[in-house]
Motif scaffolding. Structure first.
Motif, short mmCIF file in Angstrom:
data_model
loop_
_atom_site.label_atom_id
_atom_site.label_comp_id
_atom_site.label_asym_id
_atom_site.label_seq_id
_atom_site.Cartn_x
_atom_site.Cartn_y
_atom_site.Cartn_z
N GLN A 174 31.30 15.34 64.29
CA GLN A 174 32.19 15.18 63.14
C GLN A 174 31.39 15.17 61.84
O GLN A 174 31.83 15.73 60.82
CB GLN A 174 33.01 13.90 63.28
CG GLN A 174 34.05 13.99 64.39
CD GLN A 174 34.88 12.74 64.51
OE1 GLN A 174 34.39 11.63 64.28
NE2 GLN A 174 36.15 12.89 64.87
N ALA A 175 30.22 14.54 61.86
CA ALA A 175 29.36 14.52 60.67
C ALA A 175 28.86 15.93 60.34
O ALA A 175 28.78 16.32 59.17
CB ALA A 175 28.18 13.58 60.88
N ILE A 176 28.52 16.69 61.36
CA ILE A 176 28.06 18.06 61.16
C ILE A 176 29.16 18.89 60.51
O ILE A 176 28.93 19.63 59.55
CB ILE A 176 27.63 18.69 62.49
CG1 ILE A 176 26.40 17.96 63.05
CG2 ILE A 176 27.32 20.17 62.33
CD1 ILE A 176 26.09 18.31 64.49
N ARG A 177 30.37 18.76 61.03
CA ARG A 177 31.48 19.52 60.48
C ARG A 177 31.74 19.16 59.02
O ARG A 177 31.92 20.03 58.17
CB ARG A 177 32.75 19.28 61.31
CG ARG A 177 33.96 20.03 60.78
CD ARG A 177 35.08 20.07 61.82
NE ARG A 177 35.48 18.75 62.25
CZ ARG A 177 36.21 18.53 63.35
NH1 ARG A 177 36.60 19.53 64.10
NH2 ARG A 177 36.55 17.30 63.67
N ALA A 178 31.73 17.86 58.72
CA ALA A 178 31.97 17.43 57.35
C ALA A 178 30.89 17.98 56.41
O ALA A 178 31.19 18.46 55.31
CB ALA A 178 32.00 15.91 57.28
N ALA A 179 29.64 17.91 56.85
CA ALA A 179 28.54 18.38 56.01
C ALA A 179 28.64 19.89 55.76
O ALA A 179 28.38 20.36 54.65
CB ALA A 179 27.20 18.04 56.67
N LEU A 180 29.02 20.64 56.77
CA LEU A 180 29.13 22.09 56.61
C LEU A 180 30.24 22.45 55.62
O LEU A 180 30.07 23.32 54.76
CB LEU A 180 29.39 22.75 57.96
CG LEU A 180 28.21 22.77 58.93
CD1 LEU A 180 28.67 23.25 60.30
CD2 LEU A 180 27.11 23.67 58.40
N ILE A 181 31.38 21.80 55.75
CA ILE A 181 32.50 22.11 54.87
C ILE A 181 32.19 21.72 53.43
O ILE A 181 32.44 22.47 52.49
CB ILE A 181 33.77 21.41 55.38
CG1 ILE A 181 34.18 21.97 56.75
CG2 ILE A 181 34.92 21.58 54.38
CD1 ILE A 181 35.29 21.20 57.42
N LEU A 182 31.62 20.51 53.25
CA LEU A 182 31.28 20.06 51.90
C LEU A 182 30.21 20.95 51.28
O LEU A 182 30.25 21.26 50.09
CB LEU A 182 30.82 18.60 51.95
CG LEU A 182 31.91 17.57 52.25
CD1 LEU A 182 31.28 16.19 52.47
CD2 LEU A 182 32.93 17.52 51.12
#
Length: 624
Positions: free
Chosen positions: A146-154
């Motif tokens: 979930q952290a990886i996904r958030a970082a990629l989108i941001l």
């Protein structure tokens, strides 16, 4: 499979290589080795070109831990300044490697944040993220997906664009922890698979050289890559199957059970008909159907359709709604939740059977179709279309194999399984049909098909018609070893062929999406008299821009191979002209092989040729 997933599988190993080069000498320093593995994982993390966020990167191996600050990497990337933190490792690297590292940290991907988000929230994206989350974790040491996904989108929304540094800056934790033990294990498994793929590639080359010794001679040889003597007419018809609905992107909120049922399944079909002199025209024209891949459309194989038509074939090219370029566009715009719904595993072969039913019915009263031989039809498909072709040929969906192969996707190296495993949803649907064999299909070619789990060994072996499988040795979307080479050995039909394009990719055989001159988009029957496709792109087609390095070397050569071998195959088995059979040989394939892109054809590949290769676990890319 999608252009986005292919781009991902291609670009991130390149970033990983930069880190391997810089932090790669584990024999000199345990700390160096820890960071090597850690950054290797961060290179693989990127699902869409990535960027960093957090204060420090911690790399742990058992009780040992080393770290480096994100600021140290940032200062070096932006200003070329190296602090003590980074200098410890820089002493082992030469200037060229250091420059590669700096470039990798700043490499920018111009991607829309909506595109990134839609992919990462799709079932395929989530499966990939969960695997990365086993290695890349926040300080809490829980799964980092979930952290990886958030970082990629941001990071994709950042004005500076999506870079490796921006990914680190946006990671929602003060520290990034990397499980080196798991990372090293993954890296070792990946290297093993690469080596086994190379072994399989060489085995095919060796068998081809042996078959050339006994091949019959080619007499009065003609160049099958050249256009034939006939012009052709092209018309576009629109079909509506009232018994099937399609989950259209324009109505994503409607329940899948009722969506689209009121209007049925509506799709267009291009029909290429050769122009023949009435006095000499045969009473029955051979017919071939072309099925495009996921995220593609009818124009993707216009080059092949026009080639076959110029040699006297009627060519039918349906567009599969729900797994075409419009569906991909809807996903990237946020109007669809996935690249293809599970129902497409049924709808695609049914599209073709319904088309043949329609033409049979029309031929009773419409002179246009009365010369079509609809009882002996060939089919050729690419990727998802390759599955479609094999399903029509007699390989039913293999639910037991899917159950076994789809239980641990977080450990797979075969990204095509993310699509194949969606077919499991059909097992519990109201329509549980899994067999789509159409007896009118008498020969099939599958280009870069998905096969290993959705069809499996038992069901592929049920195919009893002539079958050709085409593989690209550098295909990272439907890997050749998993999806074509080993599955070829499962075929039991007497007339079978394996074609290897080396180093072909998933996109080598796909055309440039040309639109025929004066083509009509009228929903009714329409026609034009163009004898060859134009080179201008179809303005109605939306597709991802695919970098040349993803497409691979010399796609023109790959398309020439496809034209020549498909023509020989369908002339032999659909037009029933046995004088073309000698062209289905290792000798002919070698004679047209180009320097930059080799092609080999084999009629056999004994199982013991791959005995040093993967076992069942490797064959599907899953740890059982």
């Amino acid at each position: 499979m999608t252009a986005l997933s292919s781009y991902v599988s291609h670009i991130f190993p390149r970033w990983r290589t930069h880190f391997l080069s810089f932090f790669g000498d584990r024999s000199r320093s345990l700390g160096l080795g820890l960071l090597l593995a850690g950054f290797s994982s961060l290179g693989a993390i990127t699902i869409a070109p990535t960027s960093y966020a957090a204060d420090r990167i911690y790399v742990a191996y058992n009780i040992l831990e080393r770290s480096i600050s994100v600021k140290a990497l940032e200062d070096y990337a932006q200003r070329g300044v190296m602090d003590e933190d980074l200098a410890v490792y820089a002493q082992y690297a030469n200037p060229k490697v250091l420059e590669n590292l700096r470039s990798a940290l700043q490499a920018k991907a111009d991607v829309n944040p909506v595109t990134v988000a839609q992919f990462l929230y799709s079932p395929q994206g989530e499966a990939a993220l969960k695997r990365l989350g086993q290695v890349i974790q926040p300080e809490s040491r829980i799964s980092g997906y979930q952290a990886i996904r958030a970082a990629l989108i941001l990071a994709a929304r950042d004005p500076e664009g999506l870079t490796l540094l921006n990914f680190l800056r946006r990671f929602p934790s003060k520290g990034i922890r990397i499980d080196v033990e798991r990372s090293l294990r993954v890296a070792g498994e990946a290297e093993q698979l690469i080596n086994k793929t190379k072994q399989a590639t060489q085995a095919i080359i060796q068998v081809a050289s042996e078959e050339r010794i006994t091949d019959p001679p080619l007499t009065n040889r003609i160049d099958l890559r050249r256009s034939g003597p006939f012009g052709f007419d092209k018309q576009t018809i629109t079909l509506n199957d009232p018994n099937r609905g399609i989950a259209t992107p324009s109505a994503p909120a409607v329940p899948a059970s009722t969506r689209g049922l009121l209007k049925g399944r509506i799709y267009k079909v291009d029909i290429y008909t050769p122009r023949l002199e009435k006095a000499t025209a045969p009473r029955s024209l051979p017919v071939v159907v072309i099925s495009h891949g996921l995220g593609s459309d009818r124009d993707s194989f216009a080059y092949l359709a026009s080639h076959l038509a110029s040699h006297g074939f009627v060519v039918l090219v349906p567009e599969h709604p729900g797994s075409d370029s419009k569906q991909m566009e809807a996903l990237l715009q946020g109007n669809a939740s996935e690249v293809s719904e599970p129902g497409e595993f049924a709808n695609r072969p049914l599209d073709i059977s319904y088309l043949l039913d329609y033409l049979e019915q029309q031929s009773r009263t419409n002179p246009t179709y009365q010369s079509f031989n609809l009882q002996r039809v060939g089919v050729i498909g690419q990727s998802f279309g390759g599955y479609t072709a094999l399903a029509l040929a007699g390989a039913s969906i293999n639910f037991p194999e899917l159950q076994a192969s789809c239980t641990n996707l977080e450990n797979t190296f075969n990204i095509s399984l993310f699509l194949q495993c969606r077919a499991l949803q059909l097992q519990h649907s109201d329509q549980t049909r899994s067999d789509f064999r159409d007896p009118r299909i008498q020969a099939a070619i599958a280009l870069n098909p998905i096969t290993s789990a959705v069809l499996g060994k038992n069901n592929l072996s049920a195919i009893q018609i002539p079958t050709m499988i085409v593989a690209g040795s550098s295909d990272t979307v439907t890997p050749a070893l998993f999806e074509q080479i080993q599955p070829f050995t499962w075929l039991t039909t007497l007339d079978k062929y394996l074609v290897q394009i080396d180093p072909g990719t998933h996109f080598s055989v796909i055309g440039d999406v040309p639109a025929p001159n004066n083509s009509s988009n009228n929903s009714n029957n329409s026609s034009n008299n163009s004898s060859k496709p134009a080179s201008t792109p179809n303005s109605n087609t939306t597709s991802l821009s695919i970098p040349p390095e993803v497409i691979g070397p010399d796609p023109a050569a790959a398309q020439h191979y496809t034209k020549a071998l498909a023509l020989a195959f369908f002339k032999t088995y659909i037009a029933q002209q046995p004088n073309f059979r000698p062209y289905l040989s290792a000798t002919y394939a070698r004679s047209i092989s180009e320097t930059n892109l080799r092609v080999d054809l084999v009629r056999t590949l004994p199982a013991d040729q791959l005995s040093q290769g993967p076992g069942r676990t490797v064959a599907v890319g899953v740890k059982r």
